[in-house]
Design a protein around this motif. Sequence first.
Motif, PDB file in Angstrom:
ATOM      1  N   ASP A 207       0.820  -1.209   0.000  1.00  0.00           N
ATOM      2  CA  ASP A 207       0.000   0.000   0.000  1.00  0.00           C
ATOM      3  C   ASP A 207       0.860   1.268   0.000  1.00  0.00           C
ATOM      4  OD1 ASP A 207      -2.308  -1.493   0.016  1.00  0.00           O
ATOM      5  OD2 ASP A 207      -2.583  -1.393   2.186  1.00  0.00           O
ATOM      6  N   SER A 208       2.056   1.176   0.587  1.00  0.00           N
ATOM      7  CA  SER A 208       2.930   2.348   0.707  1.00  0.00           C
ATOM      8  C   SER A 208       4.121   2.264  -0.247  1.00  0.00           C
ATOM      9  CB  SER A 208       3.436   2.464   2.150  1.00  0.00           C
ATOM     10  OG  SER A 208       2.379   2.463   3.076  1.00  0.00           O
ATOM     11  N   ARG A 209       3.975   1.534  -1.336  1.00  0.00           N
ATOM     12  CA  ARG A 209       5.098   1.277  -2.237  1.00  0.00           C
ATOM     13  C   ARG A 209       5.696   2.551  -2.821  1.00  0.00           C
ATOM     14  NH1 ARG A 209       0.319  -0.287  -4.145  1.00  0.00           N
ATOM     15  NH2 ARG A 209      -0.438   0.387  -6.189  1.00  0.00           N
ATOM     16  N   GLU A 210       4.865   3.592  -2.941  1.00  0.00           N
ATOM     17  CA  GLU A 210       5.402   4.845  -3.493  1.00  0.00           C
ATOM     18  C   GLU A 210       6.351   5.532  -2.519  1.00  0.00           C
ATOM     19  OE1 GLU A 210       1.798   5.840  -1.122  1.00  0.00           O
ATOM     20  OE2 GLU A 210       2.342   4.335  -2.626  1.00  0.00           O
ATOM     21  N   LEU A 211       6.309   5.122  -1.238  1.00  0.00           N
ATOM     22  CA  LEU A 211       7.196   5.712  -0.238  1.00  0.00           C
ATOM     23  C   LEU A 211       8.529   4.969  -0.127  1.00  0.00           C
ATOM     24  CD1 LEU A 211       4.604   6.239   2.654  1.00  0.00           C
ATOM     25  CD2 LEU A 211       5.394   7.948   0.999  1.00  0.00           C
ATOM     26  N   LEU A 212       8.616   3.822  -0.797  1.00  0.00           N
ATOM     27  CA  LEU A 212       9.801   2.977  -0.644  1.00  0.00           C
ATOM     28  C   LEU A 212      10.917   3.433  -1.581  1.00  0.00           C
ATOM     29  CD1 LEU A 212       8.050  -0.506  -0.358  1.00  0.00           C
ATOM     30  CD2 LEU A 212       8.721   1.074   1.451  1.00  0.00           C
ATOM     31  N   THR A 213      11.405   4.623  -1.327  1.00  0.00           N
ATOM     32  CA  THR A 213      12.536   5.152  -2.086  1.00  0.00           C
ATOM     33  C   THR A 213      13.829   4.620  -1.485  1.00  0.00           C
ATOM     34  OG1 THR A 213      12.665   7.105  -0.652  1.00  0.00           O
ATOM     35  CG2 THR A 213      11.223   7.245  -2.590  1.00  0.00           C
ATOM     36  N   GLY A 214      14.951   4.971  -2.114  1.00  0.00           N
ATOM     37  CA  GLY A 214      16.240   4.488  -1.630  1.00  0.00           C
ATOM     38  C   GLY A 214      16.519   4.871  -0.188  1.00  0.00           C
ATOM     39  N   ASP A 215      16.272   6.131   0.170  1.00  0.00           N
ATOM     40  CA  ASP A 215      16.538   6.598   1.533  1.00  0.00           C
ATOM     41  C   ASP A 215      15.614   5.906   2.533  1.00  0.00           C
ATOM     42  OD1 ASP A 215      18.482   8.296   0.587  1.00  0.00           O
ATOM     43  OD2 ASP A 215      17.176  10.061   0.524  1.00  0.00           O
ATOM     44  N   ALA A 216      14.334   5.762   2.176  1.00  0.00           N
ATOM     45  CA  ALA A 216      13.386   5.127   3.077  1.00  0.00           C
ATOM     46  C   ALA A 216      13.730   3.658   3.283  1.00  0.00           C
ATOM     47  CB  ALA A 216      11.971   5.261   2.528  1.00  0.00           C
ATOM     48  N   LEU A 217      14.115   2.969   2.216  1.00  0.00           N
ATOM     49  CA  LEU A 217      14.488   1.563   2.324  1.00  0.00           C
ATOM     50  C   LEU A 217      15.686   1.376   3.232  1.00  0.00           C
ATOM     51  CD1 LEU A 217      13.990   0.236  -1.324  1.00  0.00           C
ATOM     52  CD2 LEU A 217      12.698  -0.414   0.709  1.00  0.00           C
ATOM     53  N   MET A 218      16.623   2.316   3.183  1.00  0.00           N
ATOM     54  CA  MET A 218      17.796   2.254   4.054  1.00  0.00           C
ATOM     55  C   MET A 218      17.382   2.377   5.519  1.00  0.00           C
ATOM     56  SD  MET A 218      20.991   1.860   4.500  1.00  0.00           S
ATOM     57  CE  MET A 218      21.606   1.985   2.801  1.00  0.00           C
ATOM     58  N   LEU A 219      16.468   3.306   5.809  1.00  0.00           N
ATOM     59  CA  LEU A 219      15.978   3.460   7.179  1.00  0.00           C
ATOM     60  C   LEU A 219      15.247   2.199   7.628  1.00  0.00           C
ATOM     61  CD1 LEU A 219      14.576   7.128   7.213  1.00  0.00           C
ATOM     62  CD2 LEU A 219      16.684   6.291   8.230  1.00  0.00           C
ATOM     63  N   PHE A 220      14.428   1.644   6.735  1.00  0.00           N
ATOM     64  CA  PHE A 220      13.700   0.419   7.074  1.00  0.00           C
ATOM     65  C   PHE A 220      14.680  -0.698   7.408  1.00  0.00           C
ATOM     66  CE2 PHE A 220       9.613   1.384   4.445  1.00  0.00           C
ATOM     67  CZ  PHE A 220       9.376   2.476   5.268  1.00  0.00           C
ATOM     68  N   LEU A 221      15.709  -0.838   6.599  1.00  0.00           N
ATOM     69  CA  LEU A 221      16.693  -1.905   6.808  1.00  0.00           C
ATOM     70  C   LEU A 221      17.439  -1.717   8.121  1.00  0.00           C
ATOM     71  CD1 LEU A 221      18.130  -4.400   5.727  1.00  0.00           C
ATOM     72  CD2 LEU A 221      19.726  -2.885   4.530  1.00  0.00           C
ATOM     73  N   ILE A 222      17.828  -0.482   8.429  1.00  0.00           N
ATOM     74  CA  ILE A 222      18.543  -0.194   9.675  1.00  0.00           C
ATOM     75  C   ILE A 222      17.663  -0.516  10.878  1.00  0.00           C
ATOM     76  CG2 ILE A 222      19.490   1.660  11.121  1.00  0.00           C
ATOM     77  CD1 ILE A 222      20.446   2.991   8.519  1.00  0.00           C
ATOM     78  N   GLY A 223      16.410  -0.050  10.848  1.00  0.00           N
ATOM     79  CA  GLY A 223      15.491  -0.330  11.945  1.00  0.00           C
ATOM     80  C   GLY A 223      15.193  -1.804  12.069  1.00  0.00           C
ATOM     81  N   PHE A 224      15.042  -2.482  10.931  1.00  0.00           N
ATOM     82  CA  PHE A 224      14.768  -3.921  10.909  1.00  0.00           C
ATOM     83  C   PHE A 224      15.900  -4.692  11.573  1.00  0.00           C
ATOM     84  CE2 PHE A 224      14.965  -8.118   9.054  1.00  0.00           C
ATOM     85  CZ  PHE A 224      13.640  -8.514   8.946  1.00  0.00           C
ATOM     86  N   ILE A 225      17.125  -4.391  11.202  1.00  0.00           N
ATOM     87  CA  ILE A 225      18.293  -5.089  11.754  1.00  0.00           C
ATOM     88  C   ILE A 225      18.427  -4.819  13.249  1.00  0.00           C
ATOM     89  CG2 ILE A 225      20.822  -5.227  11.725  1.00  0.00           C
ATOM     90  CD1 ILE A 225      20.674  -4.704   8.702  1.00  0.00           C
ATOM     91  N   ALA A 226      18.254  -3.555  13.646  1.00  0.00           N
ATOM     92  CA  ALA A 226      18.357  -3.206  15.065  1.00  0.00           C
ATOM     93  C   ALA A 226      17.312  -3.952  15.880  1.00  0.00           C
ATOM     94  CB  ALA A 226      18.195  -1.691  15.244  1.00  0.00           C
ATOM     95  N   ALA A 227      16.077  -4.001  15.371  1.00  0.00           N
ATOM     96  CA  ALA A 227      15.003  -4.696  16.080  1.00  0.00           C
ATOM     97  C   ALA A 227      15.291  -6.183  16.188  1.00  0.00           C
ATOM     98  CB  ALA A 227      13.671  -4.472  15.361  1.00  0.00           C
ATOM     99  N   PHE A 228      15.788  -6.778  15.113  1.00  0.00           N
ATOM    100  CA  PHE A 228      16.076  -8.217  15.111  1.00  0.00           C
ATOM    101  C   PHE A 228      17.193  -8.561  16.089  1.00  0.00           C
ATOM    102  CE2 PHE A 228      18.478 -11.870  13.480  1.00  0.00           C
ATOM    103  CZ  PHE A 228      17.493 -12.840  13.502  1.00  0.00           C
ATOM    104  N   VAL A 229      18.273  -7.797  16.046  1.00  0.00           N
ATOM    105  CA  VAL A 229      19.421  -8.071  16.919  1.00  0.00           C
ATOM    106  C   VAL A 229      19.031  -7.941  18.392  1.00  0.00           C
ATOM    107  CG1 VAL A 229      21.698  -7.268  17.639  1.00  0.00           C
ATOM    108  CG2 VAL A 229      21.154  -7.436  15.203  1.00  0.00           C
ATOM    109  N   VAL A 230      18.374  -6.837  18.744  1.00  0.00           N
ATOM    110  CA  VAL A 230      17.966  -6.619  20.138  1.00  0.00           C
ATOM    111  C   VAL A 230      16.965  -7.683  20.570  1.00  0.00           C
ATOM    112  CG1 VAL A 230      16.793  -5.042  21.721  1.00  0.00           C
ATOM    113  CG2 VAL A 230      18.428  -4.145  20.056  1.00  0.00           C
ATOM    114  N   ALA A 231      16.027  -8.020  19.682  1.00  0.00           N
ATOM    115  CA  ALA A 231      15.029  -9.037  20.010  1.00  0.00           C
ATOM    116  C   ALA A 231      15.680 -10.399  20.241  1.00  0.00           C
ATOM    117  CB  ALA A 231      13.989  -9.132  18.893  1.00  0.00           C
TER     118      ALA A 231
END
Length: 266
Positions: A207-231
């Motif tokens: 639904d939010s595919r238009e927001l998935l630009t390069g910068d946004a994807l980088m933030l998503f990946l950083i947050g994803f990794i941080a959440a996974f590692v801490v979890a």
Amino acid sequence: MYDIISAIILGIVEGLTEFLPVSSTGHLILVGDLLGFEGDTATTFKIVIQLGAVLAVLVLYWKRYMSILKDLLTFNFRASNKLNAIHMGIAMVPALIIYLIFKDYIKQYLFGPGPVLIGLIIGGILMIIAARVKRKVTAENTDDITYKQALGIGLFQCFALWPGFSRSGSTISGGLLLGTSQKAAADFTFIIAVPVMFGATILDMYDSRELLTGDALMLFLIGFIAAFVVAMLAVVTFLNLIKRLKLEWFAFYRFAVAVIFFIFVM
């Protein structure tokens, strides 16, 4: 750089709160408000990074998932008298239907500090009621959970679509009210978390595919990794904690967060 730091902080918050009935989404919204990390991209980010923490559950319960998948592929559902794909399916359907109908309303009106504080308080009251109402325990572990109980827990999971209620808080409360032990309810909650969150993340990213630009994807990946590692570092300790501590303690924490945020931030 500030957005990257915010993404890391939110990833840590998600990893620490996903396994407790305190609402990880609510905490992400409140902390995001403090950091000034808001907007459509931030809203999608807060949904997507939850999958990073939930994948830690996949690692922890991988044998159970493989067993369920094996039974599904061989159409062996109830013969072995244990939790199976039907339990998971009927527990997921109610929230999925409500989400598909109201997802735009939820993202537009409920992803804010005010609704979160309401959710924290009402969800906390539900948890206290569930902990104190006496019910005959008919399911000591997940393999004892009936289809009817699974559906009931799925209905309670619908409350979690309101940020602040907490998915685990709602489903564990529902399990207790429907006759499961707190351990069985907690285990079932986290077993169904992976397909639920995976589905929600895929739908939201589409639904939010238009927001998935390069910068946004980088933030998503950083947050994803941080959440996974801490979890991964917190999952076993926190899951044991949620199985042993009474829900009232988590409810009191929720009330404290709501009051403090309301007094000093709102």
